[in-house]
Design a protein around this motif. Structure first.
Motif, PDB file in Angstrom:
ATOM      1  N   LYS A   4       0.865  -1.182   0.000  1.00  0.00           N
ATOM      2  CA  LYS A   4       0.000   0.000   0.000  1.00  0.00           C
ATOM      3  C   LYS A   4       0.896   1.223   0.000  1.00  0.00           C
ATOM      4  CE  LYS A   4      -3.751  -2.238   2.447  1.00  0.00           C
ATOM      5  NZ  LYS A   4      -4.607  -2.221   3.636  1.00  0.00           N
ATOM      6  N   ILE A   5       0.636   2.125  -0.935  1.00  0.00           N
ATOM      7  CA  ILE A   5       1.454   3.322  -1.091  1.00  0.00           C
ATOM      8  C   ILE A   5       0.572   4.543  -0.875  1.00  0.00           C
ATOM      9  CG2 ILE A   5       2.908   4.654  -2.659  1.00  0.00           C
ATOM     10  CD1 ILE A   5       3.386   1.991  -4.187  1.00  0.00           C
ATOM     11  N   GLY A   6       0.935   5.339   0.109  1.00  0.00           N
ATOM     12  CA  GLY A   6       0.247   6.599   0.348  1.00  0.00           C
ATOM     13  C   GLY A   6       0.956   7.699  -0.402  1.00  0.00           C
ATOM     14  N   VAL A   7       0.200   8.499  -1.111  1.00  0.00           N
ATOM     15  CA  VAL A   7       0.746   9.602  -1.904  1.00  0.00           C
ATOM     16  C   VAL A   7       0.205  10.911  -1.333  1.00  0.00           C
ATOM     17  CG1 VAL A   7       0.917  10.595  -4.216  1.00  0.00           C
ATOM     18  CG2 VAL A   7       0.819   8.115  -3.944  1.00  0.00           C
ATOM     19  N   GLN A   8       1.098  11.865  -1.139  1.00  0.00           N
ATOM     20  CA  GLN A   8       0.700  13.161  -0.591  1.00  0.00           C
ATOM     21  C   GLN A   8      -0.379  13.798  -1.455  1.00  0.00           C
ATOM     22  OE1 GLN A   8       4.148  15.659  -0.213  1.00  0.00           O
ATOM     23  NE2 GLN A   8       5.303  14.091   0.881  1.00  0.00           N
ATOM     24  N   ALA A  32      15.257   3.806  -4.203  1.00  0.00           N
ATOM     25  CA  ALA A  32      14.591   4.579  -5.261  1.00  0.00           C
ATOM     26  C   ALA A  32      15.226   5.961  -5.373  1.00  0.00           C
ATOM     27  CB  ALA A  32      13.098   4.694  -4.963  1.00  0.00           C
ATOM     28  N   GLY A  33      15.480   6.378  -6.599  1.00  0.00           N
ATOM     29  CA  GLY A  33      16.015   7.719  -6.835  1.00  0.00           C
ATOM     30  C   GLY A  33      14.875   8.717  -6.842  1.00  0.00           C
ATOM     31  N   ASP A  34      14.511   9.173  -8.028  1.00  0.00           N
ATOM     32  CA  ASP A  34      13.401  10.122  -8.167  1.00  0.00           C
ATOM     33  C   ASP A  34      12.049   9.428  -8.268  1.00  0.00           C
ATOM     34  OD1 ASP A  34      15.159  12.271  -8.132  1.00  0.00           O
ATOM     35  OD2 ASP A  34      15.413  12.250 -10.305  1.00  0.00           O
ATOM     36  N   LEU A  35      12.065   8.176  -8.746  1.00  0.00           N
ATOM     37  CA  LEU A  35      10.820   7.434  -8.971  1.00  0.00           C
ATOM     38  C   LEU A  35      10.878   6.063  -8.324  1.00  0.00           C
ATOM     39  CD1 LEU A  35      10.396   8.178 -12.794  1.00  0.00           C
ATOM     40  CD2 LEU A  35       9.182   9.285 -10.918  1.00  0.00           C
ATOM     41  N   LEU A  36       9.775   5.659  -7.696  1.00  0.00           N
ATOM     42  CA  LEU A  36       9.618   4.305  -7.184  1.00  0.00           C
ATOM     43  C   LEU A  36       8.809   3.541  -8.216  1.00  0.00           C
ATOM     44  CD1 LEU A  36       9.720   2.081  -5.030  1.00  0.00           C
ATOM     45  CD2 LEU A  36       7.639   3.085  -4.055  1.00  0.00           C
ATOM     46  N   GLU A  37       9.360   2.432  -8.696  1.00  0.00           N
ATOM     47  CA  GLU A  37       8.680   1.641  -9.721  1.00  0.00           C
ATOM     48  C   GLU A  37       8.481   0.220  -9.221  1.00  0.00           C
ATOM     49  OE1 GLU A  37       9.417   0.086 -14.273  1.00  0.00           O
ATOM     50  OE2 GLU A  37      10.406   1.902 -13.607  1.00  0.00           O
ATOM     51  N   LEU A  38       7.233  -0.236  -9.237  1.00  0.00           N
ATOM     52  CA  LEU A  38       6.886  -1.600  -8.845  1.00  0.00           C
ATOM     53  C   LEU A  38       6.095  -2.244  -9.975  1.00  0.00           C
ATOM     54  CD1 LEU A  38       5.628  -0.905  -5.217  1.00  0.00           C
ATOM     55  CD2 LEU A  38       7.734  -2.090  -5.831  1.00  0.00           C
ATOM     56  N   VAL A  48       5.713   5.957  -9.015  1.00  0.00           N
ATOM     57  CA  VAL A  48       5.319   7.050  -8.132  1.00  0.00           C
ATOM     58  C   VAL A  48       6.534   7.922  -7.860  1.00  0.00           C
ATOM     59  CG1 VAL A  48       4.343   7.642  -5.879  1.00  0.00           C
ATOM     60  CG2 VAL A  48       3.632   5.540  -7.014  1.00  0.00           C
ATOM     61  N   PRO A  49       6.399   9.251  -7.981  1.00  0.00           N
ATOM     62  CA  PRO A  49       7.519  10.132  -7.633  1.00  0.00           C
ATOM     63  C   PRO A  49       7.842   9.998  -6.136  1.00  0.00           C
ATOM     64  CG  PRO A  49       5.799  11.343  -8.809  1.00  0.00           C
ATOM     65  CD  PRO A  49       5.249   9.994  -8.475  1.00  0.00           C
ATOM     66  N   VAL A  50       9.095   9.745  -5.819  1.00  0.00           N
ATOM     67  CA  VAL A  50       9.510   9.547  -4.427  1.00  0.00           C
ATOM     68  C   VAL A  50       9.212  10.781  -3.578  1.00  0.00           C
ATOM     69  CG1 VAL A  50      11.523   9.153  -2.945  1.00  0.00           C
ATOM     70  CG2 VAL A  50      11.224   7.812  -5.024  1.00  0.00           C
ATOM     71  N   ALA A  51       9.330  11.957  -4.160  1.00  0.00           N
ATOM     72  CA  ALA A  51       9.077  13.198  -3.414  1.00  0.00           C
ATOM     73  C   ALA A  51       7.633  13.295  -2.927  1.00  0.00           C
ATOM     74  CB  ALA A  51       9.420  14.401  -4.280  1.00  0.00           C
ATOM     75  N   LYS A  52       6.717  12.543  -3.532  1.00  0.00           N
ATOM     76  CA  LYS A  52       5.298  12.590  -3.169  1.00  0.00           C
ATOM     77  C   LYS A  52       4.862  11.439  -2.268  1.00  0.00           C
ATOM     78  CE  LYS A  52       4.362  16.272  -5.469  1.00  0.00           C
ATOM     79  NZ  LYS A  52       3.974  17.493  -4.785  1.00  0.00           N
ATOM     80  N   LEU A  53       5.797  10.535  -1.903  1.00  0.00           N
ATOM     81  CA  LEU A  53       5.441   9.415  -1.044  1.00  0.00           C
ATOM     82  C   LEU A  53       5.104   9.896   0.370  1.00  0.00           C
ATOM     83  CD1 LEU A  53       8.065   6.655  -1.902  1.00  0.00           C
ATOM     84  CD2 LEU A  53       5.663   6.748  -2.566  1.00  0.00           C
ATOM     85  N   ALA A  54       3.997   9.416   0.895  1.00  0.00           N
ATOM     86  CA  ALA A  54       3.656   9.666   2.295  1.00  0.00           C
ATOM     87  C   ALA A  54       4.080   8.459   3.130  1.00  0.00           C
ATOM     88  CB  ALA A  54       2.158   9.916   2.444  1.00  0.00           C
TER      89      ALA A  54
END
Length: 70
Positions: A4-8, A32-38, A48-54
């Protein structure tokens, strides 16, 4: 394995069912650098952009589920 990925600033979390082990998912998140890819069990990619991960919640293996699956 359910992830489960929470996004800001997003009202709902992203749920991904993957064949990866929990440690492998944790390593992907940490590295993950700038992007998390699954990639999910059906071969679809979620990026998902890592900067937006909650948060990233790594669940238990999906063995023994009961009910309908799509």
């Amino acid at each position: 394995m359910e992830i489960k990925i929470g996004v800001q600033h997003a009202p709902r979390e992203i749920v991904v069912e993957t064949n990866l082990e929990a440690d492998a998912v944790a390593d992907l998140v940490r590295g993950a650098g700038d992007l998390l890819e699954l990639t999910d069990t059906k071969g679809r990619r979620v990026i998902v952009p890592v900067a937006k991960l909650a948060y990233v919640e790594i669940g238990s293996p999906s063995v023994g589920q009961v009910g309908f699956r799509g």
